[in-house]
Design an enzyme around this catalytic site. Structure first.
Site, short mmCIF file in Angstrom:
data_model
loop_
_atom_site.label_atom_id
_atom_site.label_comp_id
_atom_site.label_asym_id
_atom_site.label_seq_id
_atom_site.Cartn_x
_atom_site.Cartn_y
_atom_site.Cartn_z
N ASN A 267 -24.84 -1.22 15.75
CA ASN A 267 -25.72 -2.02 16.60
C ASN A 267 -26.16 -1.11 17.74
OD1 ASN A 267 -26.96 -3.86 18.25
ND2 ASN A 267 -25.24 -5.29 18.35
N ARG B 247 -28.16 -3.49 12.70
CA ARG B 247 -28.86 -4.60 13.33
C ARG B 247 -30.25 -4.11 13.75
NH1 ARG B 247 -26.85 -8.16 18.42
NH2 ARG B 247 -28.46 -9.72 18.21
N GLU C 269 -21.84 -11.58 14.64
CA GLU C 269 -23.06 -11.00 14.06
C GLU C 269 -22.74 -9.78 13.20
OE1 GLU C 269 -24.05 -11.30 18.15
OE2 GLU C 269 -26.16 -11.64 17.69
N HIS D 242 -31.78 -13.78 17.66
CA HIS D 242 -30.36 -14.16 17.49
C HIS D 242 -30.10 -14.75 16.10
CE1 HIS D 242 -29.96 -14.52 22.13
NE2 HIS D 242 -29.43 -13.38 21.74
N ARG E 257 -33.13 -12.22 32.15
CA ARG E 257 -34.46 -12.57 31.66
C ARG E 257 -34.86 -13.97 32.14
NH1 ARG E 257 -33.33 -11.17 25.45
NH2 ARG E 257 -31.38 -10.27 26.17
#
Ligand code: ADP
Length: 396
Positions: free
Chosen positions: A9, A93, A379, A181, A241
């Site tokens: 990742n 990823r 994940e 996601h 964010r």
């Protein structure tokens, strides 16, 4: 001897890795770690399957480690710690699969070229995700690589859920809602049948609350709507964010405050959210512990935004049977879970406070029509599963 699947990742300043035993039924974790601060003060840590640190290294001021250097270091580390084990594939990823990729894909030079073309859709992430793929394709061309996308799980959403009310000529150029996601939601959907069968077959809202935050509406385990749209800055308020914003604000920032695109990008991605509103921190733990009114207001806004978006996703689902919390804040903060459920109590949602304090998995009060859950996401395991499936398919 075991066959290993390595999951990478790669972000802008770190590369996280996990190695899984490809021969074990559940893909047992063998070791994991990360190289972080790779352009500033690099630091490497690796742990065994029990979480014991097996290797640590820090560099003084960066000797240009970067992605290439960090990947080489990780590769050398794995070679020296793999024992009899053999690396059979690498799963990556990748943030954006665009309109084309609705599932994981075996990497080829053609795939790399198509993924590179998507860079304008995710300029802050896609180049970093592709970096290690390119390096390995060059240095280990025989090693199968599989790209797994954060967008793919949402590709099956109804057309209405993916559309913006923009002229068709702009939509056709890829300006539409993608959602992110996806690997986290796909993992949650994959474990729901064992943990909460009625949530697996019913209407479930999943709240992924980490540094990045989003929510997804699952109908029978399939994504039908999500809070993130064209980019991962949309929807909920996050660590740094802004989330959902009137597009008129951007025009105002440009016209009246004379900000250019890069300045606005920095504002919306790195200076807003919990950090910007509180002026203190993007870390939820710090804000919850603070007595500062600004910290409390940031947390209030975070909860309020989630509660409003739950209402929106319930409208897309035409009801709700279950709410699932996951990721850093969702898995660890009983207080945020409690406040979100209180704000959404009109839906028929209430918590069993003891179960919530214990962290679940079932945290809903037994007399309520809507159940509530805490389910840790994974994940990397989802990527390892995809990688194993893809290489098995290629071999048969
Ligand atoms: P990422 O999106 O980078 O993977 P995580 O899923 O690890 O991030 O989530 C990070 C967030 O989780 C941070 O805001 C952190 O403060 C928050 N967090 C971690 N532990 C707790 C806790 N015990 N209580 C509240 N927030 C927590």
């Amino acid at each position: 001897m075991a066959n290993l699947i390595l999951v990478l990742n790669a972000g802008s300043s770190s590369i996280k890795f996990r190695a899984f035993d490809a021969d074990s039924k559940e893909l047992d974790l063998v070791l994991y770690g990360q190289a972080e601060g790779i352009y500033t003060m690099p630091r490497f840590t690796a742990c065994d399957r029990h979480g014991e640190t097996i290797h640590e290294k820090s560099w003084e001021k960066s000797a240009g480690l970067g992605h290439q250097g960090a990947l080489e270091f990780i590769a050398e580390f794995l070679m020296s710690h793999r024992g009899d084990n053999r690396l059979v594939a690498v799963g990556h990823r990748v943030v954006h699969g665009g309109m084309d990729f609705d599932g994981p894909v075996l990497v080829s030079p053609g795939v790399i070229a198509r993924l590179a073309k998507l860079t304008p859709l995710a300029p802050l992430h896609q180049p970093h995700n592709l970096g290690p793929i390119r390096i390995l394709a060059e240095t280990r061309p025989q090693l199968p690589q599989v790209a797994c996308f954060d967008t793919a799980f949402h590709r099956g959403q109804p057309e209405l859920a993916q559309a913006y009310a923009l002229p068709a000529s702009i939509t056709e150029q890829g300006v539409r809602r993608y959602g992110f996601h996806g690997l986290s939601y796909e993992y949650i959907a994959s474990v729901l049948p064992q943990i909460a069968p009625h949530a697996a077959t019913g209407r479930t809202v999943v709240a992924h609350l980490g540094n990045g935050c989003s929510m997804c509406a699952l109908d029978g385990g399939k994504s039908v709507a999500s809070t993130m749209g064209f980019t991962a800055v949309d929807g909920l308020m996050m660590g740094t964010r802004s989330g959902n914003l009137d597009p008129g604000v951007i025009l105002y920032l440009m016209d009246e405050m004379k900000m250019d695109a890069r300045r606005i990008e920095d504002l919306l991605y790195r200076q807003s959210g919990l950090l910007g509103v509180s002026g203190i921190s993007s870390d939820m733990r710090q804000l919850l512990a603070s007595e500062e009114p600004r910290a409390q207001f940031a947390v209030d806004l975070f909860v309020y935004r989630i509660a409003r978006e739950i209402g929106s996703l319930c409208a897309a689902l035409r009801g709700i049977d279950a709410l699932v919390f996951t990721a850093g804040i969702g898995e660890r903060s009983a207080e945020i879970r409690s406040r979100v459920c209180e704000a959404a109590s009109w839906l028929g949602l209430a918590l069993d406070q003891d179960a919530n304090e214990r962290g679940g998995p079932c945290i809903g009060a037994s007399n309520q029509t809507v159940s509530a859950w805490v389910i840790p996401t994974n994940e990397e395991l989802m990527i390892a599963r995809h990688t194993r499936n893809v290489i098995r398919m290629v071999r048969t």
